[in-house]
Scaffold this motif. Structure first.
Motif, PDB file in Angstrom:
ATOM      1  N   ILE A  22      63.679  53.275 171.406  1.00 54.10           N
ATOM      2  CA  ILE A  22      64.116  54.139 170.319  1.00 54.10           C
ATOM      3  C   ILE A  22      64.186  53.311 169.038  1.00 54.10           C
ATOM      4  O   ILE A  22      64.788  52.229 169.020  1.00 54.10           O
ATOM      5  CB  ILE A  22      65.478  54.797 170.652  1.00 54.10           C
ATOM      6  N   TYR A  23      63.523  53.833 167.998  1.00 59.74           N
ATOM      7  CA  TYR A  23      63.688  53.240 166.661  1.00 59.74           C
ATOM      8  C   TYR A  23      64.896  53.940 166.057  1.00 59.74           C
ATOM      9  O   TYR A  23      64.792  55.026 165.489  1.00 59.74           O
ATOM     10  CB  TYR A  23      62.431  53.449 165.818  1.00 59.74           C
ATOM     11  N   THR A  28      67.648  60.995 163.877  1.00 62.66           N
ATOM     12  CA  THR A  28      68.607  61.807 163.128  1.00 62.66           C
ATOM     13  C   THR A  28      69.663  62.425 164.029  1.00 62.66           C
ATOM     14  O   THR A  28      70.565  63.098 163.554  1.00 62.66           O
ATOM     15  CB  THR A  28      67.886  62.953 162.409  1.00 62.66           C
ATOM     16  N   GLY A  29      69.500  62.241 165.332  1.00 61.65           N
ATOM     17  CA  GLY A  29      70.448  62.837 166.276  1.00 61.65           C
ATOM     18  C   GLY A  29      70.252  64.327 166.466  1.00 61.65           C
ATOM     19  O   GLY A  29      71.170  65.033 166.883  1.00 61.65           O
ATOM     20  N   CYS A  30      69.040  64.814 166.198  1.00 59.63           N
ATOM     21  CA  CYS A  30      68.775  66.259 166.254  1.00 59.63           C
ATOM     22  C   CYS A  30      68.864  66.821 167.663  1.00 59.63           C
ATOM     23  O   CYS A  30      69.101  68.007 167.855  1.00 59.63           O
ATOM     24  CB  CYS A  30      67.409  66.558 165.658  1.00 59.63           C
ATOM     25  N   GLY A  31      68.633  65.977 168.672  1.00 62.80           N
ATOM     26  CA  GLY A  31      68.797  66.418 170.057  1.00 62.80           C
ATOM     27  C   GLY A  31      67.564  67.047 170.688  1.00 62.80           C
ATOM     28  O   GLY A  31      67.614  67.472 171.841  1.00 62.80           O
ATOM     29  N   GLU A  32      66.469  67.133 169.972  1.00 58.43           N
ATOM     30  CA  GLU A  32      65.256  67.744 170.537  1.00 58.43           C
ATOM     31  C   GLU A  32      64.769  66.983 171.772  1.00 58.43           C
ATOM     32  O   GLU A  32      64.315  67.576 172.742  1.00 58.43           O
ATOM     33  CB  GLU A  32      64.145  67.790 169.490  1.00 58.43           C
ATOM     34  N   CYS A  33      64.874  65.681 171.736  1.00 61.00           N
ATOM     35  CA  CYS A  33      64.420  64.873 172.878  1.00 61.00           C
ATOM     36  C   CYS A  33      65.325  65.063 174.085  1.00 61.00           C
ATOM     37  O   CYS A  33      64.863  65.043 175.227  1.00 61.00           O
ATOM     38  CB  CYS A  33      64.371  63.404 172.491  1.00 61.00           C
ATOM     39  N   VAL A  34      66.611  65.278 173.824  1.00 58.53           N
ATOM     40  CA  VAL A  34      67.566  65.518 174.911  1.00 58.53           C
ATOM     41  C   VAL A  34      67.154  66.783 175.665  1.00 58.53           C
ATOM     42  O   VAL A  34      67.116  66.805 176.900  1.00 58.53           O
ATOM     43  CB  VAL A  34      69.001  65.664 174.357  1.00 58.53           C
ATOM     44  N   ILE A  44      73.241  62.385 173.151  1.00 60.68           N
ATOM     45  CA  ILE A  44      73.528  62.008 171.772  1.00 60.68           C
ATOM     46  C   ILE A  44      74.929  61.423 171.697  1.00 60.68           C
ATOM     47  O   ILE A  44      75.872  61.987 172.247  1.00 60.68           O
ATOM     48  CB  ILE A  44      73.437  63.223 170.819  1.00 60.68           C
ATOM     49  N   GLU A  45      75.027  60.294 171.020  1.00 58.98           N
ATOM     50  CA  GLU A  45      76.338  59.672 170.794  1.00 58.98           C
ATOM     51  C   GLU A  45      76.349  59.133 169.370  1.00 58.98           C
ATOM     52  O   GLU A  45      75.421  58.399 168.972  1.00 58.98           O
ATOM     53  CB  GLU A  45      76.561  58.533 171.795  1.00 58.98           C
ATOM     54  N   ASN A  46      77.363  59.503 168.627  1.00 61.13           N
ATOM     55  CA  ASN A  46      77.460  59.076 167.223  1.00 61.13           C
ATOM     56  C   ASN A  46      76.166  59.378 166.462  1.00 61.13           C
ATOM     57  O   ASN A  46      75.680  58.557 165.690  1.00 61.13           O
ATOM     58  CB  ASN A  46      77.798  57.587 167.135  1.00 61.13           C
ATOM     59  N   GLU A  47      75.627  60.583 166.709  1.00 52.67           N
ATOM     60  CA  GLU A  47      74.449  61.089 166.003  1.00 52.67           C
ATOM     61  C   GLU A  47      73.188  60.262 166.220  1.00 52.67           C
ATOM     62  O   GLU A  47      72.281  60.243 165.384  1.00 52.67           O
ATOM     63  CB  GLU A  47      74.755  61.230 164.494  1.00 52.67           C
ATOM     64  N   ARG A  70      59.191  60.749 165.158  1.00 53.78           N
ATOM     65  CA  ARG A  70      58.488  59.660 165.841  1.00 53.78           C
ATOM     66  C   ARG A  70      59.401  58.461 166.091  1.00 53.78           C
ATOM     67  O   ARG A  70      59.011  57.305 165.894  1.00 53.78           O
ATOM     68  CB  ARG A  70      57.239  59.230 165.062  1.00 53.78           C
ATOM     69  N   ALA A  71      60.592  58.770 166.539  1.00 46.72           N
ATOM     70  CA  ALA A  71      61.592  57.718 166.753  1.00 46.72           C
ATOM     71  C   ALA A  71      61.500  57.088 168.142  1.00 46.72           C
ATOM     72  O   ALA A  71      62.100  56.048 168.380  1.00 46.72           O
ATOM     73  CB  ALA A  71      62.990  58.292 166.537  1.00 46.72           C
ATOM     74  N   ILE A  72      60.752  57.744 169.056  1.00 53.89           N
ATOM     75  CA  ILE A  72      60.657  57.239 170.427  1.00 53.89           C
ATOM     76  C   ILE A  72      59.235  56.773 170.705  1.00 53.89           C
ATOM     77  O   ILE A  72      58.268  57.462 170.373  1.00 53.89           O
ATOM     78  CB  ILE A  72      61.041  58.330 171.446  1.00 53.89           C
TER      79      ILE A  72
END
Ligand code: SF4
Ligand code: SF4
Length: 75
Positions: A22-23, A28-34, A44-47, A70-72
């Protein structure tokens, strides 16, 4: 070296643990990947996204595909 383990009888990768990256600055902590991870390995923890149990990660890349930022990526 820690190796991948199967979860729910799925045929997972046999490679070493530690390829999921994870970069964190891009996240942004949007949670789409979750939501995208069918194995429920992300939260998600602390955004920011965190990985629970990377040894179960199949490297299906669904989380990376779901991330608009593209954070992952994978090593
Ligand atoms: S989809 Fe991307 S930006 Fe959103 S929480 Fe996951 S890694 Fe972070
Ligand atoms: S690569 Fe697949 S199994 Fe691994 S965290 Fe992402 S969605 Fe989950």
């Amino acid at each position: 070296m820690e190796k991948k383990e199967n979860l729910d009888g799925r045929n997972l990768g046999s490679g070493p643990v530690g390829r999921w990256i994870i970069y964190i600055d891009k996240c942004t902590g949007c949670g789409e990947c979750v939501d995208a991870c069918s194995l429920g390995l992300l939260y998600i923890e602390n955004e920011k996204v965190k990985m629970k149990e990377e040894r179960y990660c199949s490297e299906c890349e669904d989380c990376a595909s779901a991330c608009a930022f593209r954070a992952i990526t994978f090593r």
